[in-house]
Design a protein around this motif. Structure first.
Motif, short mmCIF file in Angstrom:
data_model
loop_
_atom_site.label_atom_id
_atom_site.label_comp_id
_atom_site.label_asym_id
_atom_site.label_seq_id
_atom_site.Cartn_x
_atom_site.Cartn_y
_atom_site.Cartn_z
N PRO A 162 0.75 -1.02 -0.11
CA PRO A 162 -0.04 0.01 0.11
C PRO A 162 0.77 1.16 -0.03
O PRO A 162 0.47 2.34 -0.61
CB PRO A 162 -0.64 -0.18 0.95
N TRP A 163 1.84 1.31 0.56
CA TRP A 163 2.63 2.62 0.56
C TRP A 163 4.05 2.62 -0.55
O TRP A 163 4.59 3.48 -0.75
CB TRP A 163 3.62 2.60 1.90
N GLY A 164 3.69 1.58 -1.39
CA GLY A 164 4.46 1.66 -2.95
C GLY A 164 5.63 0.86 -2.77
O GLY A 164 6.27 0.93 -3.88
N GLU A 165 5.99 0.10 -1.64
CA GLU A 165 7.38 -0.83 -1.66
C GLU A 165 7.28 -2.03 -2.79
O GLU A 165 6.21 -2.50 -2.79
CB GLU A 165 7.80 -1.27 -0.51
N ALA A 166 8.34 -2.15 -3.46
CA ALA A 166 8.17 -3.36 -4.43
C ALA A 166 8.67 -4.55 -3.81
O ALA A 166 9.70 -4.57 -2.84
CB ALA A 166 9.27 -2.99 -5.75
N VAL A 167 8.00 -5.55 -4.22
CA VAL A 167 8.16 -6.89 -3.54
C VAL A 167 9.42 -7.49 -4.30
O VAL A 167 9.64 -7.38 -5.43
CB VAL A 167 7.02 -7.81 -3.74
N LYS A 168 10.44 -7.76 -3.40
CA LYS A 168 11.76 -8.23 -3.95
C LYS A 168 11.85 -9.97 -4.36
O LYS A 168 12.96 -10.23 -4.74
CB LYS A 168 13.00 -7.85 -3.05
N ALA A 169 11.01 -10.50 -3.70
CA ALA A 169 11.04 -11.93 -3.75
C ALA A 169 11.04 -12.43 -5.24
O ALA A 169 10.23 -11.80 -5.99
CB ALA A 169 10.05 -12.60 -2.83
N PRO A 170 11.38 -13.62 -5.57
CA PRO A 170 11.49 -13.97 -6.78
C PRO A 170 9.82 -14.26 -7.29
O PRO A 170 9.12 -14.75 -6.55
CB PRO A 170 12.05 -15.55 -6.71
N GLY A 171 9.77 -13.77 -8.43
CA GLY A 171 8.47 -13.78 -9.05
C GLY A 171 7.68 -12.33 -8.80
O GLY A 171 6.45 -12.35 -9.52
N GLY A 172 8.06 -11.46 -7.97
CA GLY A 172 7.27 -10.43 -7.54
C GLY A 172 7.52 -9.38 -8.46
O GLY A 172 6.69 -8.49 -8.45
N SER A 173 8.45 -9.48 -9.52
CA SER A 173 8.74 -8.35 -10.31
C SER A 173 9.30 -8.92 -11.62
O SER A 173 9.47 -10.00 -11.74
CB SER A 173 9.53 -7.16 -9.97
N LEU A 174 9.01 -8.03 -12.69
CA LEU A 174 9.39 -8.52 -13.97
C LEU A 174 9.97 -7.51 -14.76
O LEU A 174 9.32 -6.23 -14.57
CB LEU A 174 8.45 -9.65 -14.79
N GLN A 175 10.65 -7.48 -16.06
CA GLN A 175 10.97 -6.45 -16.85
C GLN A 175 10.98 -7.01 -18.25
O GLN A 175 11.15 -8.13 -18.41
CB GLN A 175 12.37 -5.89 -16.61
N TRP A 176 10.76 -6.17 -19.20
CA TRP A 176 10.59 -6.66 -20.55
C TRP A 176 10.76 -5.17 -21.35
O TRP A 176 10.90 -4.17 -20.85
CB TRP A 176 9.37 -7.16 -21.01
N ARG A 177 10.76 -5.27 -22.73
CA ARG A 177 11.01 -4.28 -23.72
C ARG A 177 9.99 -4.46 -24.89
O ARG A 177 9.74 -5.40 -25.19
CB ARG A 177 12.37 -4.34 -24.42
N PHE A 178 9.59 -3.22 -25.38
CA PHE A 178 8.65 -3.00 -26.46
C PHE A 178 9.45 -2.11 -27.46
O PHE A 178 10.00 -1.14 -26.93
CB PHE A 178 7.40 -2.72 -26.39
N ASP A 179 9.44 -2.37 -28.65
CA ASP A 179 9.73 -1.19 -29.72
C ASP A 179 8.38 -0.78 -30.55
O ASP A 179 7.65 -1.43 -30.88
CB ASP A 179 10.55 -1.98 -30.67
N GLN A 180 8.35 0.73 -30.64
CA GLN A 180 7.19 1.11 -31.03
C GLN A 180 7.70 1.48 -32.61
O GLN A 180 8.60 2.37 -32.86
CB GLN A 180 6.71 2.54 -30.28
N LEU A 181 6.88 0.87 -33.53
CA LEU A 181 7.46 1.18 -35.07
C LEU A 181 8.76 0.32 -35.25
O LEU A 181 8.44 -0.27 -36.05
CB LEU A 181 7.34 2.47 -35.48
N GLN A 182 9.74 0.95 -34.53
CA GLN A 182 11.03 -0.01 -34.57
C GLN A 182 11.85 0.20 -33.44
O GLN A 182 11.91 1.30 -32.88
CB GLN A 182 11.73 0.57 -35.98
N GLY A 183 12.82 -0.59 -33.24
CA GLY A 183 13.95 -0.07 -32.35
C GLY A 183 14.77 0.89 -32.68
O GLY A 183 15.26 0.98 -33.56
N LEU A 184 15.58 1.47 -31.51
CA LEU A 184 16.64 2.21 -31.56
C LEU A 184 17.71 1.79 -30.71
O LEU A 184 17.77 1.71 -29.57
CB LEU A 184 16.18 3.52 -31.32
N ALA A 185 18.65 1.14 -31.74
CA ALA A 185 19.96 0.73 -30.65
C ALA A 185 20.59 1.65 -29.96
O ALA A 185 20.61 2.75 -30.30
CB ALA A 185 20.76 -0.01 -31.95
N GLY A 186 21.07 1.35 -28.68
CA GLY A 186 21.85 2.10 -28.19
C GLY A 186 21.07 2.92 -26.94
O GLY A 186 21.53 3.50 -26.20
#
Length: 282
Positions: A162-186
């Protein structure tokens, strides 16, 4: 074999053993290698300068408020699991309107009209403030994404208290990437590169004590032995800085005057700022 022959053989064995012991005891101990600096061992000065420090001067670390500790205990029986359903990681988006689907397990999403936001899921796009969600249908969040500028974007989702702390346990967070129209390297970190997500709960409250939290992706294991510095996070609040080496939220009490400026910088094993620029956030 004569007695003199046996004596010479024993003498050769003793000499060889003494030489072996001398080689082992005179060799220098192996040094810990600085992260991202392969071939350059940490020296004593660098290791000393990277020792974790506590907030000093106008800053003081304090215990979380009592209500936070009680809520954290109540949520400790849950083990949230997040999963990206669609679009899949690495998708090149061709349309401006996109619906993101996340699967959420074992996390009691709630929002009370009087008490406000409870346990929820936060979504951060690049360095933008987090979007917060407290309602799911059949265990799935369906999120209409805001319009994305053409190019590459990184996404972070995490189960949040409720106060905004991220759960650090495995599975509690994830990250990924999307490209809009095309990717920009770097423009974004490589998939296996370390990068910092500055968890910002400023929209949930203000004042003191100040709550600080963060996620570091692809951070290598460290502290397996003394002086094993692979990364450090330098936190600066209105000019006062300290170093941390763990992903644990902090509550900080300061002088309570003027606007607060918080900077987080991810450093490598010899104390140098870590590229790309996303690892230095204000």
């Amino acid at each position: 074999m004569t007695a003199s022959g046996r004596f010479l053989i024993r003498l050769r064995w003793i000499t060889a053993l003494v030489c072996l012991v001398w080689l082992i005891t005179s060799a220098e101990p192996a040094s810990a290698w600085g992260w991202g600096r392969i071939g350059a061992p940490n020296n004593g000065a660098a290791t000393d300068s990277l020792k974790p420090t506590v907030p000093t001067g106008r800053l003081q670390e304090v215990a979380p408020p009592g209500a936070v500790q009680q809520l954290k205990t109540a949520l400790s029986d849950h083990h949230p699991q997040l999963k990206l359903i669609s679009p899949v990681d690495g998708t090149v988006l061709q349309s401006v309107e996109q619906t993101l689907v996340l699967e959420v397990g074992d996390w009691p999403l709630t929002e009370d009209p009087e008490l406000g936001l409870g346990a929820h899921v936060a979504l951060q796009i690049d360095d933008q403030p987090p979007l917060r969600f407290s309602e799911a249908e059949d265990g799935r969040l369906r999120i209409q994404l805001p319009a994305l500028a053409p190019g590459s974007h990184r996404f972070t989702a995490y189960a949040a208290t409720p106060w905004g702390e991220a759960v650090k346990a495995p599975g509690g967070s994830l990250q990924w990437r999307f490209d809009q129209l095309q990717g920009l390297a770097g423009t974004q970190p490589a998939p296996d590169a370390p990068w910092l997500a500055m968890v910002s709960p400023a929209d949930l409250g203000n004042g003191e004590p100040l709550f600080l939290d963060w996620l570091i992706w692809n951070a290598p294991l460290q502290n397996l032995r003394e002086g094993d510095a692979r990364w450090r996070l330098r936190i600066s609040i209105n000019g006062d800085s300290f170093l941390v080496d763990r992903q644990e939220a902090l509550w900080i009490k300061g002088n309570g005057s003027g606007p607060g400026r918080v900077q987080m910088e991810l450093l490598d094993g010899v104390g140098e700022p870590m590229s790309p620029a996303v690892n230095n956030q204000l």
